[in-house]
Enzyme design. Structure first.
Site, PDB file in Angstrom:
ATOM      1  N   HIS A   1       1.147  -1.689  -0.051  1.00  0.00           N
ATOM      2  CA  HIS A   1       0.006   0.464   0.226  1.00  0.00           C
ATOM      3  C   HIS A   1       0.552   1.446   0.211  1.00  0.00           C
ATOM      4  CE1 HIS A   1      -3.243  -2.381   1.368  1.00  0.00           C
ATOM      5  NE2 HIS A   1      -2.684  -3.123   2.529  1.00  0.00           N
TER       6      HIS A   1
HETATM    7  O1  RIB Z   1      -4.983   0.363   5.245  1.00  0.00           O
HETATM    8  C1  RIB Z   1      -3.514   0.188   4.443  1.00  0.00           C
HETATM    9  C2  RIB Z   1      -2.868   0.977   5.492  1.00  0.00           C
HETATM   10  O2  RIB Z   1      -3.640   0.985   7.337  1.00  0.00           O
HETATM   11  C3  RIB Z   1      -1.129   1.063   5.564  1.00  0.00           C
HETATM   12  O3  RIB Z   1      -1.162   2.365   5.862  1.00  0.00           O
HETATM   13  C4  RIB Z   1      -0.982   0.447   6.171  1.00  0.00           C
HETATM   14  O4  RIB Z   1       0.090   0.107   6.704  1.00  0.00           O
HETATM   15  C5  RIB Z   1      -2.015   0.541   7.449  1.00  0.00           C
HETATM   16  O5  RIB Z   1      -1.780   1.714   8.090  1.00  0.00           O
END
Ligand code: RIB
Ligand code: CA
Length: 312
Positions: free
Chosen positions: A241
């Protein structure tokens, strides 16, 4: 002239990869790394941020601790995804890199006031508590922000922490509403695009085989991090992500999306933290975000490999 950024983060294995990507890229000048409570409590996200910056051999980059709870709600964490340390997958030594005394919010405000207006990009990859608190405490700095490139939200992929909400937004929806309503140019990396950035076994093994310490660290983090998504989605790899934000700064051509209106649900019993993304432009509300939808995944992972290979 390198692009000046502040990374606001809740490490988190994917946060760690994003930080490494930024520190490996001479196109970016990381003015500081600011930790926020999110995946794990602040004491751990601040420790993890120090560990990652030290792993990259960048003792010149200051790390700050910020808000330890959302603006008005109780903290929700994600040890079930990231492990009890928040950085499970490899054991890193206690860092020699110190934590700065200044609060992260003060660092963000001071930096935005010191640097020429419109030259600093904020890259929040956790809950938006630090950013929103800075905007509330010092409204004068809002107009000085060049842009915000954040990981958070979802539309087509809906939620990952609830059926309706993505984790970063869900943890502090009031903060997200402040940021999305601030009028700062906004680039959003939602689950819609990050779920297309799935690691593959050959890529992870390529990381493990790199003749440095950062490559094997990325492999170890990914081995741990991907088990959750494999069990939940049946996917073979893990969605990286947070590195999507840094990759966009380096290679915006790898991504595509739409300028649309995005509002944050702060009241809904079942939809709290939902990013109400007007992808089909039916609301008549003014666009406030470049909301990403697609990524050239091969190009993304090639970039990541090439840059991580440059690190110690
Ligand atoms: O939903 C994904 C996000 O939530 C990313 O930033 C992961 O590190 C968590 O913080
Ligand atoms: Ca994160």
């Amino acid at each position: 002239m390198a692009q000046k950024i502040i990374i606001d983060t809740d490490p988190g294995q994917d946060d760690a990869v994003a930080i490494l990507l930024a520190l490996a890229s001479p196109e970016l000048q990381v003015l500081g790394v600011t930790a926020v409570a999110g995946n794990v409590p602040l004491s751990l996200t601040a420790l993890n941020a120090r560990k990652v910056v030290e792993l990259a051999g960048r003792a010149d980059v200051p790390v700050f601790a910020g808000c330890d709870a959302p603006m008005v709600r109780l903290l929700v964490t994600a040890e079930h995804v990231h492990g009890k340390t928040g950085l499970d997958g490899i054991d890193l030594p206690e860092p020699a890199l110190p934590l700065q005394d200044r609060h992260a919010v003060d660092f963000i405000i001071d930096t935005l006031r010191r640097e020429p207006a419109g030259t600093v990009t904020l890259v929040p990859i956790g809950p938006l508590t630090n950013i929103a608190t800075a905007f509330q405490r010092a409204p004068d700095v809002v107009a000085r922000v060049q842009r915000i490139v954040l990981m958070g939200g979802a539309y087509f992929e809906v939620g990952n922490i609830t059926p309706a909400a993505e984790f970063n937004i869900y943890v502090d929806p009031e903060a997200a509403a402040i940021v999305f309503g601030a009028g700062v140019p906004l680039v959003v990396m939602p689950l819609d695009v990050t779920h297309a950035a799935l690691t593959s076994r050959p890529w992870v093994e390529g990381m493990r085989a790199l003749p440095n310490r950062c490559g094997p660290a990325v492999a170890g983090w990914t081995d741990f991090f991907e088990r959750y998504d494999r069990e939940k989605y049946g996917s073979e790899g893990a969605p990286l992500h947070d590195p999507c934000t840094i990759a966009w700064l380096l290679r915006p051509d790898l991504f595509s999306g739409r300028e649309i209106n995005v509002e944050i649900e702060t009241q809904g019993e079942f939809t709290l933290g939902m990013t109400v993304a007007d992808w089909w432009r039916v609301s008549g509300r003014a666009p406030n975000a470049l909301f990403m939808r697609d990524v050239d995944a091969a190009g993304f992972f090639d970039l990541l490999r090439d840059r991580i290979a440059r690190l110690p």
